[in-house]
Design a protein around this motif. Sequence first.
Motif, PDB file in Angstrom:
ATOM      1  N   ILE A   5       0.835  -1.200   0.000  1.00  0.00           N
ATOM      2  CA  ILE A   5       0.000   0.000   0.000  1.00  0.00           C
ATOM      3  C   ILE A   5       0.870   1.251   0.000  1.00  0.00           C
ATOM      4  O   ILE A   5       0.601   2.207  -0.727  1.00  0.00           O
ATOM      5  N   TRP A   6       1.936   1.256   0.798  1.00  0.00           N
ATOM      6  CA  TRP A   6       2.816   2.427   0.824  1.00  0.00           C
ATOM      7  C   TRP A   6       3.430   2.677  -0.543  1.00  0.00           C
ATOM      8  O   TRP A   6       3.601   3.820  -0.945  1.00  0.00           O
ATOM      9  N   ASN A   7       3.790   1.607  -1.244  1.00  0.00           N
ATOM     10  CA  ASN A   7       4.415   1.781  -2.552  1.00  0.00           C
ATOM     11  C   ASN A   7       3.418   2.190  -3.628  1.00  0.00           C
ATOM     12  O   ASN A   7       3.820   2.568  -4.721  1.00  0.00           O
ATOM     13  N   LEU A   8       2.127   2.108  -3.330  1.00  0.00           N
ATOM     14  CA  LEU A   8       1.118   2.540  -4.297  1.00  0.00           C
ATOM     15  C   LEU A   8       0.713   3.998  -4.093  1.00  0.00           C
ATOM     16  O   LEU A   8      -0.211   4.478  -4.733  1.00  0.00           O
ATOM     17  N   GLU A   9       1.386   4.675  -3.201  1.00  0.00           N
ATOM     18  CA  GLU A   9       1.116   6.084  -2.950  1.00  0.00           C
ATOM     19  C   GLU A   9       2.414   6.872  -3.073  1.00  0.00           C
ATOM     20  O   GLU A   9       3.501   6.320  -2.940  1.00  0.00           O
ATOM     21  N   VAL A  10       2.280   8.136  -3.344  1.00  0.00           N
ATOM     22  CA  VAL A  10       3.448   9.001  -3.454  1.00  0.00           C
ATOM     23  C   VAL A  10       3.820   9.440  -2.038  1.00  0.00           C
ATOM     24  O   VAL A  10       3.304  10.427  -1.526  1.00  0.00           O
ATOM     25  N   LEU A  11       4.686   8.661  -1.421  1.00  0.00           N
ATOM     26  CA  LEU A  11       5.084   8.910  -0.035  1.00  0.00           C
ATOM     27  C   LEU A  11       6.603   8.875   0.098  1.00  0.00           C
ATOM     28  O   LEU A  11       7.265   8.019  -0.503  1.00  0.00           O
ATOM     29  N   SER A  12       7.118   9.747   0.930  1.00  0.00           N
ATOM     30  CA  SER A  12       8.550   9.711   1.185  1.00  0.00           C
ATOM     31  C   SER A  12       8.921   8.505   2.052  1.00  0.00           C
ATOM     32  O   SER A  12      10.048   8.022   1.982  1.00  0.00           O
ATOM     33  N   GLU A  13       7.965   8.009   2.828  1.00  0.00           N
ATOM     34  CA  GLU A  13       8.251   6.853   3.682  1.00  0.00           C
ATOM     35  C   GLU A  13       8.626   5.632   2.852  1.00  0.00           C
ATOM     36  O   GLU A  13       9.580   4.924   3.167  1.00  0.00           O
ATOM     37  N   SER A  14       7.850   5.360   1.806  1.00  0.00           N
ATOM     38  CA  SER A  14       8.120   4.166   1.009  1.00  0.00           C
ATOM     39  C   SER A  14       9.431   4.293   0.243  1.00  0.00           C
ATOM     40  O   SER A  14      10.203   3.337   0.155  1.00  0.00           O
ATOM     41  N   LEU A  15       9.696   5.477  -0.296  1.00  0.00           N
ATOM     42  CA  LEU A  15      10.976   5.675  -0.970  1.00  0.00           C
ATOM     43  C   LEU A  15      12.118   5.579   0.036  1.00  0.00           C
ATOM     44  O   LEU A  15      13.172   5.005  -0.262  1.00  0.00           O
ATOM     45  N   ILE A  56      12.146   3.727   2.773  1.00  0.00           N
ATOM     46  CA  ILE A  56      12.341   2.313   3.104  1.00  0.00           C
ATOM     47  C   ILE A  56      13.193   1.634   2.042  1.00  0.00           C
ATOM     48  O   ILE A  56      14.148   0.913   2.347  1.00  0.00           O
ATOM     49  N   SER A  57      12.857   1.862   0.786  1.00  0.00           N
ATOM     50  CA  SER A  57      13.600   1.227  -0.306  1.00  0.00           C
ATOM     51  C   SER A  57      15.059   1.670  -0.313  1.00  0.00           C
ATOM     52  O   SER A  57      15.968   0.840  -0.445  1.00  0.00           O
ATOM     53  N   LEU A  58      15.287   2.974  -0.166  1.00  0.00           N
ATOM     54  CA  LEU A  58      16.667   3.463  -0.185  1.00  0.00           C
ATOM     55  C   LEU A  58      17.438   3.044   1.059  1.00  0.00           C
ATOM     56  O   LEU A  58      18.655   2.855   0.991  1.00  0.00           O
ATOM     57  N   SER A  59      16.738   2.856   2.182  1.00  0.00           N
ATOM     58  CA  SER A  59      17.438   2.368   3.378  1.00  0.00           C
ATOM     59  C   SER A  59      17.894   0.926   3.185  1.00  0.00           C
ATOM     60  O   SER A  59      18.977   0.548   3.631  1.00  0.00           O
ATOM     61  N   ILE A  60      17.075   0.129   2.510  1.00  0.00           N
ATOM     62  CA  ILE A  60      17.469  -1.257   2.219  1.00  0.00           C
ATOM     63  C   ILE A  60      18.691  -1.266   1.303  1.00  0.00           C
ATOM     64  O   ILE A  60      19.638  -2.032   1.515  1.00  0.00           O
ATOM     65  N   ILE A  61      18.679  -0.406   0.300  1.00  0.00           N
ATOM     66  CA  ILE A  61      19.816  -0.339  -0.621  1.00  0.00           C
ATOM     67  C   ILE A  61      21.074   0.120   0.112  1.00  0.00           C
ATOM     68  O   ILE A  61      22.151  -0.467  -0.057  1.00  0.00           O
ATOM     69  N   ALA A  62      20.959   1.162   0.943  1.00  0.00           N
ATOM     70  CA  ALA A  62      22.123   1.658   1.679  1.00  0.00           C
ATOM     71  C   ALA A  62      22.666   0.598   2.638  1.00  0.00           C
ATOM     72  O   ALA A  62      23.879   0.362   2.699  1.00  0.00           O
ATOM     73  N   LEU A  63      21.769  -0.070   3.352  1.00  0.00           N
ATOM     74  CA  LEU A  63      22.198  -1.134   4.268  1.00  0.00           C
ATOM     75  C   LEU A  63      22.912  -2.249   3.511  1.00  0.00           C
ATOM     76  O   LEU A  63      23.964  -2.737   3.935  1.00  0.00           O
ATOM     77  N   THR A  64      22.354  -2.624   2.380  1.00  0.00           N
ATOM     78  CA  THR A  64      22.958  -3.690   1.589  1.00  0.00           C
ATOM     79  C   THR A  64      24.332  -3.266   1.066  1.00  0.00           C
ATOM     80  O   THR A  64      25.273  -4.075   1.069  1.00  0.00           O
ATOM     81  N   CYS A  65      24.451  -2.032   0.645  1.00  0.00           N
ATOM     82  CA  CYS A  65      25.757  -1.547   0.176  1.00  0.00           C
ATOM     83  C   CYS A  65      26.789  -1.562   1.293  1.00  0.00           C
ATOM     84  O   CYS A  65      27.954  -1.918   1.067  1.00  0.00           O
ATOM     85  N   TRP A  66      26.364  -1.203   2.505  1.00  0.00           N
ATOM     86  CA  TRP A  66      27.304  -1.250   3.633  1.00  0.00           C
ATOM     87  C   TRP A  66      27.650  -2.692   4.004  1.00  0.00           C
ATOM     88  O   TRP A  66      28.780  -2.971   4.412  1.00  0.00           O
ATOM     89  N   LEU A  67      26.684  -3.610   3.875  1.00  0.00           N
ATOM     90  CA  LEU A  67      27.005  -5.027   4.098  1.00  0.00           C
ATOM     91  C   LEU A  67      28.055  -5.507   3.112  1.00  0.00           C
ATOM     92  O   LEU A  67      28.995  -6.217   3.476  1.00  0.00           O
ATOM     93  N   ARG A  68      27.884  -5.132   1.850  1.00  0.00           N
ATOM     94  CA  ARG A  68      28.870  -5.511   0.831  1.00  0.00           C
ATOM     95  C   ARG A  68      30.228  -4.864   1.098  1.00  0.00           C
ATOM     96  O   ARG A  68      31.264  -5.500   0.920  1.00  0.00           O
ATOM     97  N   ALA A  69      30.211  -3.607   1.517  1.00  0.00           N
ATOM     98  CA  ALA A  69      31.474  -2.923   1.817  1.00  0.00           C
ATOM     99  C   ALA A  69      32.174  -3.577   3.002  1.00  0.00           C
ATOM    100  O   ALA A  69      33.401  -3.646   3.036  1.00  0.00           O
ATOM    101  N   SER A  70      31.396  -4.069   3.955  1.00  0.00           N
ATOM    102  CA  SER A  70      32.018  -4.703   5.123  1.00  0.00           C
ATOM    103  C   SER A  70      32.692  -6.024   4.761  1.00  0.00           C
ATOM    104  O   SER A  70      33.623  -6.440   5.448  1.00  0.00           O
TER     105      SER A  70
END
Length: 194
Positions: A74-84, A86-100
Amino acid sequence: SPSFWFTERPVGVPLMMWLSAFNNRAFVLIQTTIFAVSVAFLCHTILRIMKVRPLAWLACAAIAAIAIQPRFGIWNLEVLSESLGISLSIIALTCWLRASQAFTTGRIWIATLATVAWMLVRDSHGIPALVLVLALVVFAWRESDQSLRRTLIKCVGVLLLAFSYISVAQAVSNRNQYPLMNNVGLRILPDQAM
């Protein structure tokens, strides 16, 4: 124009709206795609990092079970900064996991830029990023490789610059007044005890 960068909202969602030509359907499609790709990227990284295969697949199943919850759909079906966010936090976390896993200059920069993108979506993302800044300062202090040390210090500078921009943009636009007014109007004024 300066008014775009210092107005009453963070710049992440308006930039996405501009990239989607101010088309809500295109924005939602891009946002949902970013969410799906971020979850797949996290699962792929977990499968690469974890050595015990059954646990890695179990972790991916748990991540997928969380990702398919209706609230995220539902969040991704609306224009919300929260959903964007969440997605970018997952990407950032994953990038830091890879960097580690392989602490290289390229991976550190990619993770830093992903973190800056995440920070620019919501004002509230600035404070947690300061914890990352402290961790990077400690890593830079302990790092013996001069090239990696310089990279870490530059990344700290970029993160602090992004945090400074968020702080100045909040102060110039007075957008911190709205959460305060919302709390006063919803919680304090209706409560007879206050």
